[in-house]
Design a protein around this motif. Structure first.
Motif, PDB file in Angstrom:
ATOM      1  N   UNK A  56      15.628  -4.986   6.727  1.00 23.35           N
ATOM      2  CA  UNK A  56      15.234  -4.235   5.601  1.00 23.35           C
ATOM      3  C   UNK A  56      13.463  -4.236   5.219  1.00 23.35           C
ATOM      4  N   UNK A  57      12.517  -4.751   6.476  1.00 24.94           N
ATOM      5  CA  UNK A  57      11.325  -4.789   6.191  1.00 24.94           C
ATOM      6  C   UNK A  57      10.899  -3.538   7.196  1.00 24.94           C
ATOM      7  N   UNK A  58      11.949  -2.648   7.699  1.00 27.60           N
ATOM      8  CA  UNK A  58      12.200  -1.802   9.138  1.00 27.60           C
ATOM      9  C   UNK A  58      10.734  -0.488   8.815  1.00 27.60           C
ATOM     10  N   UNK A  59      11.226  -0.462   6.666  1.00 25.96           N
ATOM     11  CA  UNK A  59      10.306   0.704   6.142  1.00 25.96           C
ATOM     12  C   UNK A  59       9.199   0.438   6.176  1.00 25.96           C
ATOM     13  N   UNK A  60       8.379  -0.415   5.783  1.00 28.16           N
ATOM     14  CA  UNK A  60       7.523  -1.760   5.441  1.00 28.16           C
ATOM     15  C   UNK A  60       6.829  -1.101   6.451  1.00 28.16           C
ATOM     16  N   UNK A  61       7.259  -1.468   8.170  1.00 29.40           N
ATOM     17  CA  UNK A  61       6.516  -1.612   8.669  1.00 29.40           C
ATOM     18  C   UNK A  61       6.743  -0.024   9.444  1.00 29.40           C
ATOM     19  N   UNK A  62       6.871   1.159   9.587  1.00 33.71           N
ATOM     20  CA  UNK A  62       7.048   2.237   9.940  1.00 33.71           C
ATOM     21  C   UNK A  62       6.007   2.833   9.121  1.00 33.71           C
ATOM     22  N   UNK A  63       5.306   2.902   7.270  1.00 38.63           N
ATOM     23  CA  UNK A  63       4.512   2.929   6.672  1.00 38.63           C
ATOM     24  C   UNK A  63       3.619   2.270   7.373  1.00 38.63           C
ATOM     25  N   UNK A  64       3.456   1.075   7.700  1.00 41.13           N
ATOM     26  CA  UNK A  64       2.512   0.668   8.234  1.00 41.13           C
ATOM     27  C   UNK A  64       1.845   1.769   9.272  1.00 41.13           C
ATOM     28  N   UNK A  65       2.618   1.552  10.186  1.00 42.83           N
ATOM     29  CA  UNK A  65       2.426   2.204  11.660  1.00 42.83           C
ATOM     30  C   UNK A  65       2.192   3.388  11.154  1.00 42.83           C
ATOM     31  N   UNK A  66       2.967   4.174  10.176  1.00 41.03           N
ATOM     32  CA  UNK A  66       2.127   6.344  10.160  1.00 41.03           C
ATOM     33  C   UNK A  66       1.052   6.144   9.760  1.00 41.03           C
ATOM     34  N   UNK A  67       0.437   4.752   8.689  1.00 36.54           N
ATOM     35  CA  UNK A  67      -0.959   5.065   8.307  1.00 36.54           C
ATOM     36  C   UNK A  67      -2.321   5.020   9.018  1.00 36.54           C
TER      37      UNK A  67
END
Length: 231
Positions: A56-67
């Motif tokens: 469920x933390x995948x979207x947070x990881x993706x968000x950080x990687x995009x930034x």
């Protein structure tokens, strides 16, 4: 407290976390390696599997990687956009990619505005910044919108360059949001059909390239019409 100061504090804290907190340093380096392998091999299955491993933390990881990809030029953001659609679906992936890229663009803009040109040249090359200045001279206030529509123009470079001008933040923000939307939607549409091979990546890049050529032709027509009107 001024928003720019808050953003600068966040940026400094992120740098400190990377250099002094071992788990964060390890995660960032591991993530960058996964993205690099996915872009080199045109195989996004590893990237999708990596994101899914966070649950469920995948979207947070993706968000950080995009930034992170917006701030650091060598990271190919389109890989993250394609994978987001494969993991979160077309709409969810597109919104996640678009919103996180907007935050990344804001970070670049204010890093340049607060720290100045010397600091930016340590992140991107001096030659690249000089090239971006040519875009601003050519397109003026329309630079952000035009360059966001051209996939071969560095996303973060234009954000940094805009921060070094006297452009108002909201003009930059709105033009960035509108300009990056078409590419985000195209990448996300094909990313949702991700099959683990390079086929999806290749087709998507070709379509984006074709779109960029069309925009380039329309841009030249627009400039030639302006020149004829000025004569």
């Amino acid at each position: 407290m001024n928003n720019k100061i808050i953003l600068l504090i966040i940026f400094v804290l992120c740098l400190a976390a990377y250099f002094f907190i071992t788990p964060i340093n390890t995660w960032v380096n591991e993530s960058l390696l996964v993205i690099k392998n996915a872009s080199v091999n045109l195989d996004l299955s590893q990237m999708a599997e990596y994101l899914r491993s966070f649950g469920y933390k995948a979207w947070i990881v993706s968000f950080c990687l995009m930034v992170l990809s917006c701030i650091l030029a060598p990271i190919p953001a389109f890989i993250i956009t394609l994978t987001n659609a494969a993991v979160f679906g077309f709409l969810g992936g597109a919104f996640l990619s678009w919103s996180s890229a907007m935050v990344g663009a804001m970070m670049c803009f204010y890093i340049a505005r607060i720290l100045g040109r010397d600091a930016v040249e340590k992140i991107v090359s001096k030659q690249a910044l000089e090239k971006s200045n040519e875009y601003f001279k050519s397109y003026g206030v329309h630079t952000i919108l035009v360059c966001r529509l051209l996939p071969f123009v560095s996303f973060d470079l234009i954000s940094y360059a805009a921060g070094l001008t006297n452009m108002k933040f909201w003009k930059f923000f709105i033009a960035t949001g509108i300009g990056q939307l078409p590419a985000t939607l195209v990448y996300s549409y094909f990313g949702k059909n991700l099959d683990g091979t390079g086929k999806v990546v290749f087709i998507t890049l070709m379509l984006i390239f074709a779109l960029s050529i069309l925009i380039y032709i329309l841009k030249n027509i627009y400039e030639n019409n302006k020149k004829r009107e000025a004569v």
